[in-house]
Design a protein around this motif. Structure first.
Motif, short mmCIF file in Angstrom:
data_model
loop_
_atom_site.label_atom_id
_atom_site.label_comp_id
_atom_site.label_asym_id
_atom_site.label_seq_id
_atom_site.Cartn_x
_atom_site.Cartn_y
_atom_site.Cartn_z
N ASN A 116 81.67 48.51 1.32
CA ASN A 116 80.76 47.63 2.05
C ASN A 116 81.41 46.97 3.26
N THR A 117 82.65 47.40 3.57
CA THR A 117 83.36 46.86 4.73
C THR A 117 82.66 47.30 6.02
N ASN A 118 82.88 46.53 7.08
CA ASN A 118 82.30 46.82 8.38
C ASN A 118 82.54 48.28 8.79
N ASP A 119 81.48 48.94 9.33
CA ASP A 119 81.57 50.36 9.68
C ASP A 119 82.68 50.64 10.69
N ASN A 120 82.81 49.79 11.69
CA ASN A 120 83.84 50.02 12.70
C ASN A 120 85.25 49.97 12.09
N PHE A 121 85.42 49.05 11.12
CA PHE A 121 86.72 48.96 10.46
C PHE A 121 87.00 50.23 9.66
N LYS B 76 80.47 56.27 2.23
CA LYS B 76 80.27 54.93 1.67
C LYS B 76 79.47 54.98 0.36
N LYS C 265 81.60 59.75 12.06
CA LYS C 265 80.49 58.81 12.07
C LYS C 265 79.24 59.42 11.43
N TYR D 140 87.87 53.03 12.02
CA TYR D 140 89.23 52.80 12.53
C TYR D 140 90.26 53.21 11.48
#
Length: 352
Positions: A296-301, A288, A281, A304
């Motif tokens: 630009n995808t969601n950070d949580n994704f 990125k 994290k 994961y």
């Protein structure tokens, strides 16, 4: 009182084994065990100067057993132990007569547990009435060796007569057997299907045993074990320790190990996972910023997705580092049949 309790705790299993060997019945063994323990509690052990505690406990066991036979005479007359009553009703010394009889009975039983050499010597000496010199000529060994085997056999037999733990019934196990590498036969020279071979490996897992130890523990004549042991030695599933002992050459996962493994994972998985998560994290922004497709995808994704890759990469790098620093090679053991594999074994669940 504390001394008596500690002794009972120490000798409880041996007392039950003694009782079971005499009664051959679980209910009567428990009943006799309780009477023996009562005698020990009444004996004021703490007030006595006892040099040989094993011999003292055995005398208490035998004395209680003699009284138990007399008290339950009517029941035992109709059982397989009716012969014991005849011995007790005579005017001879009970203990001496019983031990003589028991030695003869036990000798017949013990012969089937002996190794080939000792078995042949015992049969020729006790049943064919051959002298040690005659036996030495037949077997081609020194007569002193013959006499040593006879002395050793008598010493071992005397120990077996005195509260031997081998009297406790053995509960056979089943193993789940697999391999890592390649094998010539999926049955792995019988290891996967032969329950006797599996039980030999199981009892030799934590302690090196002689063929006589194995035979007594399993309650199987040694002659039926000899070819099984040869097969296991041939595949290096067993290794020879010293002159006449054998030990399993692969690890068997048991319930204790699996529970310890689960306990370790439960206690350590979360702290280690958090370290990986926080490390990833902290540098996610830099990752990125490289502009990869999907940055630009969601950070949580992304976390994961990247976290398993990070863990895998760390494990591989650590593995390579250890291998290189220690000069190790990760290769499968070469077996005498030409195959190369590790044995993967675990104790099968009783319901499996």
């Amino acid at each position: 009182m504390e001394l008596t309790q500690s002794l009972i705790k120490e000798y409880a299993k041996k007392i039950y084994c003694f009782a079971y060997s005499k009664t051959r019945d679980t209910y009567n063994a428990e009943d006799l065990s309780q009477e023996i323990i009562v005698q020990l509690c009444d004996g004021k052990i703490a007030e006595k100067d006892i040099e040989n505690m094993d011999a003292y406990i055995y005398r208490i066991c035998f004395y209680t057993w003699s009284n138990y036979l007399r008290k339950n005479k009517h029941e035992w007359e109709a059982s397989n132990n009716a012969l014991e009553i005849d011995w007790l009703e005579s005017n001879e010394n009970i203990e001496e007569s019983y031990i003589t009889k028991e030695f003869k009975d036990k000798l017949r039983q013990e012969i089937m547990y002996l190794s080939k050499m000792r078995r042949e010597i015992t049969i020729m000496f006790y049943y064919e009435n051959k002298s040690s010199d005659e036996i030495s000529q037949i077997l081609g060994i020194p007569s002193s060796t013959v006499r040593w085997h006879l002395r050793q056999m008598k010493t071992d037999l005397k120990e077996r007569l005195e509260m031997d733990e081998y009297n406790a019934p053995y509960v056979p196990v089943k193993l789940e057997i697999g391999h890592s590498g390649w094998v010539k036969s999926n049955d792995m020279n019988g290891l996967c299907s032969d329950l006797l071979m599996q039980n030999i490996c199981w009892i030799c897992g934590k302690k090196a045993l002689t063929i006589e130890d194995i035979a007594r523990t399993l309650g199987v004549a040694a002659v039926y074990l000899e070819d099984k042991i040869e097969k296991l030695l041939y595949m290096d599933y067993l290794k020879k320790v010293g002159m006449n002992r054998y030990q399993t050459n692969f690890y068997i996962l048991d319930r204790q190990f699996i529970l310890a493994q689960y306990k370790f994972l439960f206690e350590n998985t979360l702290p280690i996972a958090l370290q990986f998560y926080n490390a990833l994290k902290s540098c996610l922004y830099e990752i990125k910023s490289t502009g990869f497709i999907g940055c630009n995808t969601n950070d949580n994704f992304l976390l994961y997705t990247f976290l398993p890759l990070l863990v895998f990469r760390v494990i591989i790098n650590a593995y390579k580092k250890v291998i290189n620093e220690k000069g190790l090679q990760h290769i499968c053991p070469k077996r005498k049949d030409g195959s190369e594999h590790w044995v993967l074994a675990r104790l099968r669940d009783a319901n499996g």
